[in-house]
Design a protein around this motif. Sequence first.
Motif, PDB file in Angstrom:
ATOM      1  N   ARG A 206       0.838  -1.129  -0.013  1.00 37.06           N
ATOM      2  CA  ARG A 206       0.067  -0.022   0.038  1.00 37.06           C
ATOM      3  C   ARG A 206       0.849   1.256   0.042  1.00 37.06           C
ATOM      4  N   ASP A 207       0.399   2.152  -0.864  1.00 39.39           N
ATOM      5  CA  ASP A 207       1.251   3.583  -0.885  1.00 39.39           C
ATOM      6  C   ASP A 207       1.223   4.155   0.520  1.00 39.39           C
ATOM      7  N   GLU A 208       0.430   3.978   1.375  1.00 38.39           N
ATOM      8  CA  GLU A 208       0.223   4.521   2.814  1.00 38.39           C
ATOM      9  C   GLU A 208       1.649   3.923   3.409  1.00 38.39           C
TER      10      GLU A 208
ATOM     11  N   ARG B 130       0.434  11.092  -7.179  1.00 38.91           N
ATOM     12  CA  ARG B 130       0.858  11.015  -5.680  1.00 38.91           C
ATOM     13  C   ARG B 130       1.257  12.469  -5.436  1.00 38.91           C
TER      14      ARG B 130
ATOM     15  N   MET C  50       4.204   6.201   2.647  1.00 39.50           N
ATOM     16  CA  MET C  50       4.134   7.965   2.974  1.00 39.50           C
ATOM     17  C   MET C  50       4.357   7.856   4.449  1.00 39.50           C
ATOM     18  N   GLN C  51       3.803   6.879   5.122  1.00 41.31           N
ATOM     19  CA  GLN C  51       3.822   6.863   6.558  1.00 41.31           C
ATOM     20  C   GLN C  51       5.245   6.880   6.979  1.00 41.31           C
TER      21      GLN C  51
END
Length: 671
Positions: A41-43, A146, A46-47
């Motif tokens: 997941r892209d999250e 994004r 990013m996280q």
Amino acid sequence: YGFINTCLKSLVVEKYGEEMWEKLRLQAGVQDSFLTFEVYRDEITMQLVDKACKILGVPADIVLREFGEYFFEFCKRSGYDHMLRTLGGNLYEFIENLDALHSYLSLSYQARGPFSPVFLQEMNAPSFRVEKNEDGSMHLHYYSDRRGLCHIVPGIIGAAALDFFNIEISMEIVNQMEEEERTGKKEHIVFLVTQNPVFSYKERSAFSCSSQYLADSEKQVESRAKKEELEKAKNTARDRGSSVCPAKKSHWKTIRGIVALGKGKLLRGFDPVYPKSLWVDTKTFCNGLPFHMVFDKELRVKQAGVSIQKIVPGLQTMGICLDQYFSIVHPEVPFTISSIQKFINSQFVLRTRREMMPESWKHQPMLELRGQMIWMESLQCMLYLCSPLLRTLHELEERQMHIADIAPHDVTRDLILLNQQRLAEMELSNQLERKKEELRILSKHLEEEKKKTEALLYAMLPQHVANQLKEGKQVEAGEFKECTILFSDVVTFTNICAQCEPIQIVLMLNAMYLRFDRLTTVHDVYKVETIGDAYMVVGGVPVPVPTHAERVANFALGMIIAAKGVQNPVSGSPIQIRVGIHTGPVLAGVVGEKMPRYCLFGDTVNIASRMESHGVPSKIHLSSNAYQCLKYKDFEMAERGEIEVKGKGKMHTYFLIRNKTATENEIMGRP
């Protein structure tokens, strides 16, 4: 994608250490490792970036730029070095071909390339478009789904420019907008790219003499070149006595004389020769290029190859609109001539529309074409030279096509066959990587269990003794010339046992021993054993230390305080303990094979036990030897006098009262 997250982990570990990565991933709530070809997941990414900014106290743009620079090196180390180097002879060509690189890699990975943190087909990869300016600078257009990742681009492009082309660049954002023209409302960032030479003029001239490089660099170094040429000419004239004035000779003429091809024909001056008329008839052209289409500004089809007509019969009706039968998959732009012209240097992927296909095709995957758009100014038409976008033989069969449908000169034939083998190798690589990850996790769990086992073993035996036993060695008994031994027991323990349930006794002893065990760590003394309510520790064994008596004395003071926190199950009041201490020599060794114990032997053990049994509740009873060791230390002691000791006769003993310098919190090991 695992490749991206693995790169981020590698950067943190290399620059800040394993502890920083562990802290970062725990705060981000992500796993420790990532599979290279696994989709995440892209999250997660990013996280990780967000937490890295907060932990390091660095702005996001700095972190992302640094990540971009490292990402370029990581790609090179991961096997993309030669692929990246051959993208272009200069920075402009390099950037211009990034989209083509992603398109190629999608054939094998069905996902993304090294500069693309998203799926090429399924999730819309970032796109790059570059424009030259008259002053030698460039405008780089970056499109992405994004938001907030644009600062990675200067890091990547800057590192590539320095490594591949020996130029330093500066990139600044001159425009940032929502791209209305592209579907999906992608973020559109425009960077102004300016180039600065890193090496000297002479080094750069030797390094690169490509026509494009010379053309781009001429304006920037003309003035420097003239000065150097003039100085060089003066020296030559002085040495030879020549009257030539090389200052009038153009520096670039000198360079062009070096960069020559054949009999003085300049490489940069090459001009192609075209025939007066095209010597290819229409039928041959459509058969030789079976996958091509020509359409005008209104998207009306003027011409189509035979294979594409076979698959999309509607194209046989000349004059139909191309956007009725195809949609643009990549780049994501509206199907208009103006949009296509803006991205003319990109590879275009077109997909057939299901509703316009024959019935036999409607239940099978749609055909995708990949190729190049060429604008023909004289005809005011667009030529689309393409090939079917097929990765495997299975995809070829799904579309009811054959190798014969592809032109013999089209390398798509070879790509399909080679990629079939490559995908099989990649699947095997994926399986090996998954197995490797499973083994890593199992190894980690095994290491954790090993540590638990060792902790349990070291709680029963001294560490060096336990290690010798693990290695199958025999542990020799050792003599210790001086150590301090302590015994303690619970006052009226027999009466308490007679009036309570067994579980109450167990709970009481466990509560007491947990407190005592913690104190052994605080004062670094060795717990020998517990038998019933008796607790035995020693200082100076198994590791001799000169402060053994002080350590045991402080431990004893802590025991008295700790015992007050344990409740007598009969009376409900705090329990009372007796403590006895003696100092002297002992012999220590391992006894037994099943449940081996590290035991102490000698008269010192007996006397310490007698000090405890002849002691007073809530008092610490010292022998004269123990008193002598503590006499000149920071302890307050009181004389008890002579007492009759069973088996030893009369002995002069003392009571330990307190430590004069240590507080209760220090004794108990509390902050």
